[in-house]
Design a protein around this motif. Structure first.
Motif, mmCIF file in Angstrom:
data_model
loop_
_atom_site.group_PDB
_atom_site.id
_atom_site.type_symbol
_atom_site.label_atom_id
_atom_site.label_comp_id
_atom_site.label_asym_id
_atom_site.label_seq_id
_atom_site.Cartn_x
_atom_site.Cartn_y
_atom_site.Cartn_z
ATOM 1 N N ARG A 123 2.899 -14.018 -16.384
ATOM 2 C CA ARG A 123 3.423 -12.857 -16.030
ATOM 3 C C ARG A 123 2.570 -12.345 -14.878
ATOM 4 N NH1 ARG A 123 6.450 -8.825 -17.722
ATOM 5 N NH2 ARG A 123 6.071 -6.833 -17.246
ATOM 6 N N GLY A 124 3.487 -11.660 -13.885
ATOM 7 C CA GLY A 124 2.887 -11.333 -12.600
ATOM 8 C C GLY A 124 2.126 -9.835 -13.266
ATOM 9 N N ARG A 125 1.529 -9.292 -11.919
ATOM 10 C CA ARG A 125 0.876 -8.200 -11.987
ATOM 11 C C ARG A 125 1.433 -7.247 -11.149
ATOM 12 N NH1 ARG A 125 -5.211 -10.807 -12.125
ATOM 13 N NH2 ARG A 125 -4.591 -11.550 -10.255
ATOM 14 N N VAL A 126 1.012 -5.969 -11.288
ATOM 15 C CA VAL A 126 1.611 -4.796 -10.256
ATOM 16 C C VAL A 126 0.791 -4.860 -9.162
ATOM 17 C CG1 VAL A 126 1.918 -2.502 -10.233
ATOM 18 C CG2 VAL A 126 2.396 -3.292 -12.460
ATOM 19 N N ILE A 127 1.414 -4.927 -8.089
ATOM 20 C CA ILE A 127 1.001 -4.724 -6.745
ATOM 21 C C ILE A 127 1.037 -3.476 -6.176
ATOM 22 C CG2 ILE A 127 0.598 -5.990 -4.394
ATOM 23 C CD1 ILE A 127 1.641 -8.390 -5.776
ATOM 24 N N ALA A 128 -0.053 -2.800 -5.955
ATOM 25 C CA ALA A 128 0.107 -1.389 -5.200
ATOM 26 C C ALA A 128 0.630 -1.496 -3.856
ATOM 27 C CB ALA A 128 -1.435 -0.594 -5.102
ATOM 28 N N ALA A 129 1.696 -0.681 -3.242
ATOM 29 C CA ALA A 129 2.264 -0.589 -2.141
ATOM 30 C C ALA A 129 1.308 -0.018 -1.052
ATOM 31 C CB ALA A 129 3.527 0.281 -2.483
ATOM 32 N N ARG A 130 1.437 -0.701 -0.082
ATOM 33 C CA ARG A 130 0.463 -0.065 1.168
ATOM 34 C C ARG A 130 1.327 0.604 1.861
ATOM 35 N NH1 ARG A 130 -2.563 -5.680 3.052
ATOM 36 N NH2 ARG A 130 -3.811 -6.047 1.043
ATOM 37 N N HIS A 131 0.716 1.577 2.570
ATOM 38 C CA HIS A 131 1.201 2.665 3.370
ATOM 39 C C HIS A 131 0.753 2.526 4.952
ATOM 40 C CE1 HIS A 131 3.049 4.768 0.123
ATOM 41 N NE2 HIS A 131 1.908 4.578 -0.478
#
Length: 131
Positions: A123-131
């Motif tokens: 399973r993948g992991r959640v990657i936080a979006a960069r701003h």
């Protein structure tokens, strides 16, 4: 997606040590190379779903004798088959062998080596979006 090689090498290091055979498990061959060594490399594979990956991994086992290399490869093979579960925070769903053990002496040194390949569904992991 998680780094499949990091997940599997960490798992194998711990599992080999627990089996009483603390062999170095690496993604790159150190110089000098220890007499017994397991290398794991990603050689392809595809995203399985939007949230899971199915990397194809190559496993190489070096040892001082052909029999010891074969035994080490078989131990690693059994441990790879047992990888499903949560490994270092990553859900591993399955392991499927896609290339059985083969005799593959090290071309540079002639050192005994066996290799096999497997696909690991994780399973993948959640990657936080960069701003």
């Amino acid at each position: 997606m998680p780094d499949a090689v990091a997940v599997v090498t960490g798992y194998l290091r711990d599992a080999l040590a627990a089996a009483g055979d603390p062999v170095p498990v690496v993604s790159r061959i150190p110089n000098p190379r220890p007499p017994r060594l397991v290398r794991v490399q990603r050689i392809g594979g595809l995203r399985q779903t939007v949230v899971s990956d199915r990397p194809r991994l190559d496993f190489h086992a070096w040892a001082e004798t052909e029999a010891d290399a074969a035994d080490l490869a078989e131990l690693v093979r059994a441990l790879v088959a047992a990888v499903p579960g949560v490994r270092n925070g990553v859900a591993v769903y399955s392991a499927r062998e896609v290339g059985g053990p083969m005799w593959l002496p090290d071309s540079a040194t002639g050192t005994p080596r066996y290799a096999f390949a497997a696909e690991i569904h994780m399973r993948g992991r959640v990657i936080a979006a960069r701003h």
